[in-house]
Write a protein that holds these residues in place. Structure first.
Motif, PDB file in Angstrom:
ATOM      1  N   THR B  44       4.534   2.840 -10.874  1.00 43.74           N
ATOM      2  CA  THR B  44       3.594   2.464  -9.816  1.00 43.74           C
ATOM      3  C   THR B  44       4.071   1.245  -9.044  1.00 43.74           C
ATOM      4  OG1 THR B  44       1.752   3.361 -11.090  1.00 43.74           O
ATOM      5  CG2 THR B  44       1.198   1.711  -9.418  1.00 43.74           C
ATOM      6  N   LEU B  45       4.674   0.287  -9.761  1.00 41.55           N
ATOM      7  CA  LEU B  45       5.077  -0.976  -9.144  1.00 41.55           C
ATOM      8  C   LEU B  45       6.445  -0.928  -8.483  1.00 41.55           C
ATOM      9  CD1 LEU B  45       3.836  -3.472 -11.890  1.00 41.55           C
ATOM     10  CD2 LEU B  45       2.807  -3.041  -9.651  1.00 41.55           C
ATOM     11  N   LYS B  46       7.236   0.064  -8.848  1.00 43.70           N
ATOM     12  CA  LYS B  46       8.605   0.143  -8.347  1.00 43.70           C
ATOM     13  C   LYS B  46       8.716   0.122  -6.814  1.00 43.70           C
ATOM     14  CE  LYS B  46      12.872   2.662  -9.351  1.00 43.70           C
ATOM     15  NZ  LYS B  46      13.517   1.565 -10.085  1.00 43.70           N
ATOM     16  N   TYR B  55       4.413  -8.810 -11.186  1.00 44.03           N
ATOM     17  CA  TYR B  55       3.107  -8.419 -10.643  1.00 44.03           C
ATOM     18  C   TYR B  55       2.013  -9.330 -11.202  1.00 44.03           C
ATOM     19  CZ  TYR B  55      -1.303  -5.758 -10.608  1.00 44.03           C
ATOM     20  OH  TYR B  55      -2.615  -5.384 -10.504  1.00 44.03           O
ATOM     21  N   THR B  56       2.012  -9.515 -12.525  1.00 41.93           N
ATOM     22  CA  THR B  56       1.010 -10.372 -13.164  1.00 41.93           C
ATOM     23  C   THR B  56       1.081 -11.792 -12.626  1.00 41.93           C
ATOM     24  OG1 THR B  56       1.101  -9.040 -15.186  1.00 41.93           O
ATOM     25  CG2 THR B  56       0.213 -11.267 -15.388  1.00 41.93           C
ATOM     26  N   ALA B  57       2.292 -12.311 -12.494  1.00 46.20           N
ATOM     27  CA  ALA B  57       2.449 -13.675 -11.977  1.00 46.20           C
ATOM     28  C   ALA B  57       1.901 -13.769 -10.554  1.00 46.20           C
ATOM     29  CB  ALA B  57       3.924 -14.086 -12.015  1.00 46.20           C
ATOM     30  N   LEU B  58       2.229 -12.782  -9.718  1.00 44.72           N
ATOM     31  CA  LEU B  58       1.758 -12.791  -8.333  1.00 44.72           C
ATOM     32  C   LEU B  58       0.233 -12.772  -8.268  1.00 44.72           C
ATOM     33  CD1 LEU B  58       2.445 -12.696  -5.299  1.00 44.72           C
ATOM     34  CD2 LEU B  58       2.434 -10.189  -5.481  1.00 44.72           C
ATOM     35  N   VAL B  59      -0.375 -11.909  -9.064  1.00 47.01           N
ATOM     36  CA  VAL B  59      -1.836 -11.811  -9.062  1.00 47.01           C
ATOM     37  C   VAL B  59      -2.465 -13.142  -9.469  1.00 47.01           C
ATOM     38  CG1 VAL B  59      -3.817 -10.770 -10.247  1.00 47.01           C
ATOM     39  CG2 VAL B  59      -1.938  -9.326  -9.460  1.00 47.01           C
ATOM     40  N   LEU B  60      -1.945 -13.732 -10.516  1.00 42.79           N
ATOM     41  CA  LEU B  60      -2.521 -15.000 -10.991  1.00 42.79           C
ATOM     42  C   LEU B  60      -2.334 -16.128  -9.978  1.00 42.79           C
ATOM     43  CD1 LEU B  60      -1.517 -14.761 -14.757  1.00 42.79           C
ATOM     44  CD2 LEU B  60      -3.842 -14.797 -13.859  1.00 42.79           C
ATOM     45  N   GLN B 118      -0.496 -10.170   1.004  1.00 44.01           N
ATOM     46  CA  GLN B 118      -0.508  -8.784   1.490  1.00 44.01           C
ATOM     47  C   GLN B 118       0.065  -7.834   0.434  1.00 44.01           C
ATOM     48  OE1 GLN B 118       1.598  -9.483   5.165  1.00 44.01           O
ATOM     49  NE2 GLN B 118      -0.273  -9.447   6.401  1.00 44.01           N
ATOM     50  N   LEU B 119       1.151  -8.269  -0.212  1.00 47.93           N
ATOM     51  CA  LEU B 119       1.731  -7.425  -1.262  1.00 47.93           C
ATOM     52  C   LEU B 119       0.734  -7.294  -2.423  1.00 47.93           C
ATOM     53  CD1 LEU B 119       4.180  -5.780  -2.124  1.00 47.93           C
ATOM     54  CD2 LEU B 119       5.080  -7.809  -3.256  1.00 47.93           C
ATOM     55  N   TYR B 120       0.077  -8.377  -2.742  1.00 44.57           N
ATOM     56  CA  TYR B 120      -0.981  -8.373  -3.775  1.00 44.57           C
ATOM     57  C   TYR B 120      -2.001  -7.270  -3.482  1.00 44.57           C
ATOM     58  CZ  TYR B 120      -5.443 -10.263  -5.754  1.00 44.57           C
ATOM     59  OH  TYR B 120      -6.661 -10.433  -6.355  1.00 44.57           O
ATOM     60  N   GLU B 121      -2.497  -7.211  -2.265  1.00 45.88           N
ATOM     61  CA  GLU B 121      -3.521  -6.215  -1.914  1.00 45.88           C
ATOM     62  C   GLU B 121      -3.003  -4.792  -2.146  1.00 45.88           C
ATOM     63  OE1 GLU B 121      -6.467  -9.010  -0.887  1.00 45.88           O
ATOM     64  OE2 GLU B 121      -6.522  -6.860  -1.318  1.00 45.88           O
ATOM     65  N   LYS B 122      -1.777  -4.566  -1.685  1.00 46.23           N
ATOM     66  CA  LYS B 122      -1.218  -3.214  -1.841  1.00 46.23           C
ATOM     67  C   LYS B 122      -0.962  -2.882  -3.312  1.00 46.23           C
ATOM     68  CE  LYS B 122       1.266  -3.304   2.596  1.00 46.23           C
ATOM     69  NZ  LYS B 122       2.598  -3.634   3.179  1.00 46.23           N
ATOM     70  N   ALA B 123      -0.400  -3.843  -4.032  1.00 47.60           N
ATOM     71  CA  ALA B 123      -0.050  -3.571  -5.426  1.00 47.60           C
ATOM     72  C   ALA B 123      -1.300  -3.375  -6.275  1.00 47.60           C
ATOM     73  CB  ALA B 123       0.815  -4.706  -5.979  1.00 47.60           C
ATOM     74  N   VAL B 124      -2.298  -4.213  -6.068  1.00 48.70           N
ATOM     75  CA  VAL B 124      -3.541  -4.077  -6.844  1.00 48.70           C
ATOM     76  C   VAL B 124      -4.201  -2.733  -6.555  1.00 48.70           C
ATOM     77  CG1 VAL B 124      -5.890  -4.974  -7.160  1.00 48.70           C
ATOM     78  CG2 VAL B 124      -3.957  -6.552  -7.129  1.00 48.70           C
ATOM     79  N   ALA B 125      -4.157  -2.312  -5.284  1.00 51.88           N
ATOM     80  CA  ALA B 125      -4.725  -0.998  -4.942  1.00 51.88           C
ATOM     81  C   ALA B 125      -3.967   0.114  -5.674  1.00 51.88           C
ATOM     82  CB  ALA B 125      -4.668  -0.783  -3.433  1.00 51.88           C
TER      83      ALA B 125
END
Lengths: 161, 161
Positions: B44-46, B55-60, B118-125
């Motif tokens: 999913t993250l690739k 991903y976890t670091a970015l979200v936090l 912006q990447l956060y929004e897409k990745a979390v979705a």
DNA sequence: GGTAAATAGATATGACGCATAACAATAATT
DNA sequence: AATTATTGTTATGCGTCATATCTATTTACC
């Protein structure tokens, strides 16, 4: 091996990062909970000079005498090349042997030695205690529900391509 | 990344190793189920060039502007040296910046950039869709029970020394 | 005010788990 | 007989994890 920090400071002194977004995901919670399990399992197996993968391989070989390496790799859901070094290590420690298969000169039939079976008994007993400690806070109904949930997660993707 | 074999043969053709002993342990089931989650999460993250840790670091960081590296390492339960290369990568991609802290010249305050948010929004979705697919077979009561079980497993060892 | 201890971030290194490519020997299929 | 598939192996690289050690800076203590 996931970190389990030894230094325990009072929670009131720690400025926490909010992880609410991540906590919305069951996968994240599974990761964090499994980190705890894995750290404790590593500690539990260390006295036997086993790791999670070598322990798993040993258990499967003891329970399935004559197992082929390809079958073991399938059962463990790992790639065959990665199994070779695990089997090498168990063989070097004389916990298992690779028997030749008369009808298929490519293959080996894996078999546990007496030492391997004895280590199996000790390690499984230790892992049972580790598991009981880990699950001490879980009433039986919660364990049952969790097992059912884990089954469904694992099964849902077995047919995936 | 745990293997998810692509070749799917009919289950009737596979000679299975019996893994009943291992299946007695919830920890083993957690491992296998989490392998499924992790494999799918990686996929999913690739497309975002993210891995589970970045991903976890970015979200936090997005959720906690001004976070210190030591706080982020604590939140992620990883060792501080291992965080450095994760932050380096997010910084190189201009998803975050390391702001100087006037009151503490040792520390950085981490902040997401517009691109990072912006990447956060897409990745979390995307991760939300991955999660919904993974949990499709679980009724809500089972999800709730599982979350409670995972909470107890994680919490039971937070105070361990 | 000076010194010692602690903290924040960094570099380096190694162990282990995971993936893939390629190969040789052998068995199965056509 | 030729081709394809299987079994196990070697080699390699990436990512996650741990630990040791270091420098710069802040905090605690006397």
């Amino acid at each position: 091996m996931p970190n389990q920090k030894h230094k325990q400071m009072p929670q009131s002194d720690v400025i926490h990062a909010g992880d609410a977004t991540l906590r919305n995901f069951v996968g994240y919670r599974m990761k964090r909970a499994f980190n705890v399990v894995q750290a404790d399992l590593t500690k539990t197996l260390k006295p036997f000079d086993l790791r999670m993968l070598t322990y798993t391989a040993l258990v499967l070989i003891v329970d399935n005498p004559g197992l082929r390496q390809s079958q073991l790799a399938d059962a463990m859901d790992i790639e065959r090349p990665n199994l070779v070094v695990l089997i090498d290590e168990l063989e070097r420690r004389e916990l298992i042997v690779r028997d030749r298969v008369p009808t298929d000169r490519r293959a080996y039939a894996l078999r546990a030695t007496l030492a391997g079976r004895q280590l199996y008994e000790k390690a499984v007993a230790a892992v049972t205690l580790h598991e009981n400690a880990i699950l001490a806070d879980l009433p039986q109904d919660l364990r049952t529900a969790m097992i059912e949930a884990l089954k469904r997660i694992e099964k849902a993707h077995r047919g995936r391509s």
